[in-house]
Design a protein around this motif. Structure first.
Motif, PDB file in Angstrom:
ATOM      1  N   ALA A  93      -2.034 119.015  60.298  1.00 11.83           N
ATOM      2  CA  ALA A  93      -1.652 117.746  59.686  1.00 11.83           C
ATOM      3  C   ALA A  93      -0.252 117.354  60.129  1.00 11.83           C
ATOM      4  O   ALA A  93       0.638 118.180  60.171  1.00 11.83           O
ATOM      5  N   ARG A  94      -0.083 116.096  60.456  1.00  8.51           N
ATOM      6  CA  ARG A  94       1.229 115.621  60.853  1.00  8.51           C
ATOM      7  C   ARG A  94       2.070 115.387  59.620  1.00  8.51           C
ATOM      8  O   ARG A  94       1.569 115.077  58.557  1.00  8.51           O
ATOM      9  N   GLY A  95       3.353 115.528  59.807  1.00  7.94           N
ATOM     10  CA  GLY A  95       4.253 115.303  58.689  1.00  7.94           C
ATOM     11  C   GLY A  95       4.617 113.844  58.565  1.00  7.94           C
ATOM     12  O   GLY A  95       4.091 112.990  59.268  1.00  7.94           O
ATOM     13  N   ALA A  96       5.567 113.586  57.689  1.00 11.14           N
ATOM     14  CA  ALA A  96       6.010 112.217  57.478  1.00 11.14           C
ATOM     15  C   ALA A  96       6.644 111.672  58.741  1.00 11.14           C
ATOM     16  O   ALA A  96       7.132 112.412  59.576  1.00 11.14           O
ATOM     17  N   ALA A  97       6.634 110.368  58.889  1.00 11.64           N
ATOM     18  CA  ALA A  97       7.263 109.674  60.007  1.00 11.64           C
ATOM     19  C   ALA A  97       6.680 110.111  61.335  1.00 11.64           C
ATOM     20  O   ALA A  97       7.332 110.034  62.364  1.00 11.64           O
ATOM     21  N   GLY A  98       5.432 110.602  61.299  1.00 11.63           N
ATOM     22  CA  GLY A  98       4.787 111.015  62.534  1.00 11.63           C
ATOM     23  C   GLY A  98       5.448 112.220  63.160  1.00 11.63           C
ATOM     24  O   GLY A  98       5.150 112.594  64.282  1.00 11.63           O
ATOM     25  N   GLU A  99       6.359 112.847  62.421  1.00 16.04           N
ATOM     26  CA  GLU A  99       7.037 114.023  62.947  1.00 16.04           C
ATOM     27  C   GLU A  99       6.172 115.239  62.690  1.00 16.04           C
ATOM     28  O   GLU A  99       5.126 115.157  62.078  1.00 16.04           O
ATOM     29  N   GLN A 100       6.642 116.358  63.177  1.00 16.62           N
ATOM     30  CA  GLN A 100       5.986 117.609  62.829  1.00 16.62           C
ATOM     31  C   GLN A 100       6.076 117.758  61.317  1.00 16.62           C
ATOM     32  O   GLN A 100       6.964 117.192  60.692  1.00 16.62           O
ATOM     33  N   ASN A 101       5.173 118.542  60.759  1.00 15.59           N
ATOM     34  CA  ASN A 101       5.238 118.636  59.301  1.00 15.59           C
ATOM     35  C   ASN A 101       6.361 119.560  58.849  1.00 15.59           C
ATOM     36  O   ASN A 101       6.458 119.922  57.706  1.00 15.59           O
ATOM     37  N   THR A 102       7.232 119.910  59.797  1.00 14.99           N
ATOM     38  CA  THR A 102       8.417 120.658  59.411  1.00 14.99           C
ATOM     39  C   THR A 102       9.541 119.729  58.979  1.00 14.99           C
ATOM     40  O   THR A 102      10.535 120.186  58.457  1.00 14.99           O
ATOM     41  N   THR A 103       9.369 118.430  59.232  1.00 14.01           N
ATOM     42  CA  THR A 103      10.382 117.475  58.779  1.00 14.01           C
ATOM     43  C   THR A 103      10.072 117.102  57.341  1.00 14.01           C
ATOM     44  O   THR A 103       9.136 116.370  57.061  1.00 14.01           O
ATOM     45  N   ILE A 104      10.866 117.646  56.438  1.00 18.17           N
ATOM     46  CA  ILE A 104      10.568 117.437  55.023  1.00 18.17           C
ATOM     47  C   ILE A 104      11.124 116.095  54.561  1.00 18.17           C
ATOM     48  O   ILE A 104      10.468 115.348  53.855  1.00 18.17           O
ATOM     49  N   LEU A 105      12.340 115.793  54.969  1.00 14.13           N
ATOM     50  CA  LEU A 105      12.948 114.521  54.589  1.00 14.13           C
ATOM     51  C   LEU A 105      13.312 113.772  55.868  1.00 14.13           C
ATOM     52  O   LEU A 105      14.267 114.130  56.542  1.00 14.13           O
ATOM     53  N   PRO A 106      12.557 112.732  56.230  1.00 16.28           N
ATOM     54  CA  PRO A 106      12.837 112.036  57.493  1.00 16.28           C
ATOM     55  C   PRO A 106      14.229 111.415  57.505  1.00 16.28           C
ATOM     56  O   PRO A 106      14.888 111.417  58.519  1.00 16.28           O
ATOM     57  N   VAL A 107      14.638 110.857  56.370  1.00 15.47           N
ATOM     58  CA  VAL A 107      15.993 110.312  56.283  1.00 15.47           C
ATOM     59  C   VAL A 107      16.388 110.245  54.817  1.00 15.47           C
ATOM     60  O   VAL A 107      15.576 109.955  53.954  1.00 15.47           O
ATOM     61  N   GLY A 108      17.632 110.556  54.540  1.00 13.16           N
ATOM     62  CA  GLY A 108      18.103 110.476  53.165  1.00 13.16           C
ATOM     63  C   GLY A 108      19.610 110.535  53.132  1.00 13.16           C
ATOM     64  O   GLY A 108      20.230 111.007  54.084  1.00 13.16           O
ATOM     65  N   ASP A 109      20.202 110.036  52.050  1.00 12.37           N
ATOM     66  CA  ASP A 109      21.648 110.122  51.951  1.00 12.37           C
ATOM     67  C   ASP A 109      22.029 111.445  51.288  1.00 12.37           C
ATOM     68  O   ASP A 109      21.162 112.248  50.954  1.00 12.37           O
ATOM     69  N   ALA A 110      23.336 111.642  51.099  1.00 16.28           N
ATOM     70  CA  ALA A 110      23.801 112.932  50.597  1.00 16.28           C
ATOM     71  C   ALA A 110      23.180 113.272  49.238  1.00 16.28           C
ATOM     72  O   ALA A 110      22.869 114.428  48.962  1.00 16.28           O
ATOM     73  N   GLY A 111      22.980 112.241  48.411  1.00 15.03           N
ATOM     74  CA  GLY A 111      22.390 112.475  47.096  1.00 15.03           C
ATOM     75  C   GLY A 111      20.965 112.987  47.204  1.00 15.03           C
ATOM     76  O   GLY A 111      20.572 113.957  46.542  1.00 15.03           O
TER      77      GLY A 111
END
Lengths: 167, 520
Positions: free
Chosen positions: B356-374
């Motif tokens: 299964a592909r992860g979020a954002a079409g990335e590998q499913n090792t990318t848990i958070l494709p983008v996020g701020d410090a919070g």
């Protein structure tokens, strides 16, 4: 004189000196083959020059250096291999120029491999490979006498059993 | 272990093959008996091919059929004409019908033969008509469970459950299950895996409502069941930020360069063809970026009692649950383009490879494709609950110099760490090791102690002349390469020794393979 890396309080167990013979023969065959290939240049393009430099001789000298220097360093390289069974982990070292020390807890063992190539078998040597879930661990102890390798394998398996951990 | 032997002759149909008609309690699926998959599974898995064959035949026959009903004197020489002229058409049609019949029969039998069971110790799946396959997976070795719902399967109310085990191609797939059952089954499997005994489980109340209503409510339901996780633990992805992160990526920069190059090409050569040359590249890249965006919509990360749940997707949805202690290392990285916005990407190393592909079409090792410090702080709370002092990690995102317990490269290492000498460092926090690297391309790596496999100390000739060395932390393979170089030789030796001790102790104390058995 720069200092090599050294760990305190470690009594290294060294591998059999017979490994030097095995590696010299193995690398020697490789060197002969490579030099033989450069010989083809002498046969087919003896007059080939680039900027006035005879290509065939240059290649031969470079190949000779590249194969013979490591060959000459083999005894030191083999002597640099060492391991120690500590209470809870296996410590392993190798390399002179590029030094590498690895510590692996016994509980992390997934399996132990014992390999014998034709040359090592003739000399009564085995290679023991300690495999964990991380491919990068790369602990391979070459040049163990056969009986020693088998004993070490059983010991490692037993130690791993008593300290089993998950992934 | 409860061993339910399957008795020959006993009707397997006692198990609910059509879940929407028999809304059995979820616990039924984990009772140790053999169960079947969703009846539409063969169709969803291989049936598309069947539809395609039918489609091709019909498309070829279409003009012929029109000709039969509205004779216009239409002439052609497709294979059907040939068949018609030689009189073999009835045979040909009979052949197709036979093939279809065999296929349908095959599908039916394969559905009958495909069954699974969940016992206290293992999940077992057996399938195949001629070549039988049987796969057993130990519950305490589960690395995560994915549930994905491709769009078409979702219409049928089916979901694919994938149980990740450590290793390549070591997953147990249940394709497909009834959609409502998939979530319950996952919870039950995780409960069993956690070491909770069966008796502790509360009885499930069967879902009410008719088939259609249920299907519609399933389809419209929020991606994450509000009851499944405490709302304060949920991290969502802002679509605007997602779009921004995609725009500010290497892919789009490349695309822009390509377009500029083509325009320059048009003006310098006076020809129009460079424009056509880049059209396929633009279409390809653009499509990739759009799908990346669509796949990550409705993204959420939340803490459920049995692990971190990552879910996303608008039409095709996917969500995976990672039980505690299955994260082998975490990397936070920030490219230069993202720095003005304070965005970070979070990747992990896991022991399993999932299809299964992860979020954002990335590998499913990318848990958070983008996020701020919070977001990062909250996700770290979820992923690394056992690493104390998570503020150090949060501070390490932007800190510099020997603060917060960091040991940095010595001044003489400047020749190998031109910009990042002050940032390049490591720190030991209770429960984990933090590596901080990179001044331009920042990243921070955290490795939880109990997941470390081994540790290496390395020194090459250049490093020796500078009296520096590198320490590498070995975890299972993944996108993260936890190596810190250019550290003072003595610091590195000490660090190596400390880590070696810590690994042994942490490995001994670790109980996360049965995470509820010994509550720490």
């Amino acid at each position: 004189m720069t200092q090599h890396l050294e760990l305190a309080d470690v009594e290294w167990r060294r591998v059999s000196p017979k490994l030097i013979v095995a590696q010299l023969i193995g690398d020697g065959i490789g060197a002969v083959v490579m030099l033989g290939l450069t010989g083809l240049l002498h046969v087919f393009f003896p007059e080939w020059r680039i900027l006035g430099i005879p290509v065939a001789w240059t290649v031969t000298i470079i190949v000779a250096l590249a194969t013979l220097i490591p060959l000459a360093l083999t005894p030191r390289r083999v002597r640099a291999i060492g391991y120690q069974l500590r209470d809870d982990d296996l410590l392993f070292r190798r390399g002179i120029l590029f030094q590498r020390f690895v510590a692996v807890p016994y509980g992390r063992m997934q399996l132990v491999d014992i390999n014998r190539g034709p040359l090592s078998r003739a000399l009564g040597l085995s290679e023991l490979k300690f495999v964990t879930a991380a491919a990068a661990t790369g602990v391979t102890i070459p040049g163990l006498p056969e009986a020693e390798a088998d004993r070490l394998r059983d010991e490692l398996v037993e130690l791993a059993e008593s300290r089993r951990a998950g992934l | 272990m409860t061993d339910h032997q399957e008795r020959p002759g006993e009707p397997l149909d006692a198990a609910p093959p059509s879940p929407e008609l028999l809304p059995a309690p979820a616990t039924d699926l984990t009772d140790g008996n053999w169960h079947r998959l969703h009846p539409a599974s063969p169709l969803l898995r291989g049936g598309i091919a069947l539809l395609a064959i039918l489609g091709v035949v019909l498309a070829n026959l279409r003009e012929r059929l029109i000709e039969i009903f509205f004779p216009t004197g239409f002439e052609s020489d497709d294979p059907f004409d040939l068949l018609l002229e030689t009189g073999y058409l009835p045979w040909f049609l009979a052949g197709i019908a036979a093939v279809l019949l065999v296929l349908i029969l095959g599908f039916y039998i394969s559905w009958r033969m495909h069954s699974f069971r969940v016992t206290e110790e293992v999940v077992e799946v057996r399938s195949g008509i001629v070549f039988r396959t049987n796969r057993k997976a130990r519950l305490d070795r589960i690395q995560g469970i994915n549930i994905s719902r491709p769009f078409i399967a979702r219409l049928f109310g089916a979901a694919k459950l994938e149980i990740n085990q450590a290793g390549n191609d070591a997953n147990v797939e249940l394709t497909y299950l009834g959609s409502a059952h998939a979530d319950d089954l996952r919870r039950d499997i995780l409960l069993l895996a956690s070491g909770t005994r069966r008796a502790e489980r509360a009885a499930e109340t069967p879902a009410a409502g008719g088939t259609i209503e249920q299907r519609v409510s399933e389809f419209l339901a929020p991606e994450l069941d509000p009851n499944a996780a405490p709302p304060e633990s949920v991290v969502k992805l802002n679509p605007g930020r997602l779009l921004g992160s995609i725009v500010l990526s290497e892919g789009t920069i490349f695309l822009l360069l390509l377009i500029i190059g083509a325009i320059v090409g048009v003006f310098t050569t006076g020809e129009i063809y460079p424009l056509f040359a880049i059209v396929p590249a633009i279409l390809g890249l653009g499509g990739y970026l759009v799908s990346k965006f669509l796949r990550s919509l409705r993204y959420s990360i939340a803490a459920t009692p049995d692990g971190v749940r990552v879910g996303f997707g608008l039409l095709s949805t996917t969500n995976s649950t990672l039980p505690p202690g299955r994260i082998h290392s975490v990397q936070l990285s920030q490219s230069l383009l993202w720095r003005p916005f304070g965005w970070w990407q979070l990747k992990v190393n896991r022991a399993s490879r999932s299809s299964a592909r992860g979020a954002a079409g990335e590998q499913n090792t990318t848990i958070l494709p983008v996020g701020d410090a919070g977001d990062v702080a909250r996700v770290l709370d979820l992923l690394l609950p056992d690493v104390a002092d998570r503020e150090v990690i949060a501070l390490a995102l932007s800190s510099k110099g020997a603060v917060d317990g960091f040991t940095i490269s010595p001044a003489r290492a400047r020749v190998v760490r031109w910009f990042s000498r002050l940032r390049n460092g490591f720190a030991k926090v209770p429960g984990g090791i933090v590596l901080r690297r990179g001044a331009i391309w920042r990243d921070v790596i955290v490795v939880p102690d109990p997941r470390l496999q081994s540790v290496a100390l390395e020194q090459g000739p250049l490093a020796r002349s500078l009296r520096i060395a590198a320490v590498r932390l070995h975890t299972v393979d993944g996108p993260i390469f936890a190596r810190i170089g250019a550290i003072d030789q003595d610091d590195a030796v000490r660090f190596f020794g400390d880590v070696a001790t810590v690994v042994v102790d942490a490995g001994r104390a670790d109980r996360s393979h049965r995470w509820r058995e010994h509550p720490a």
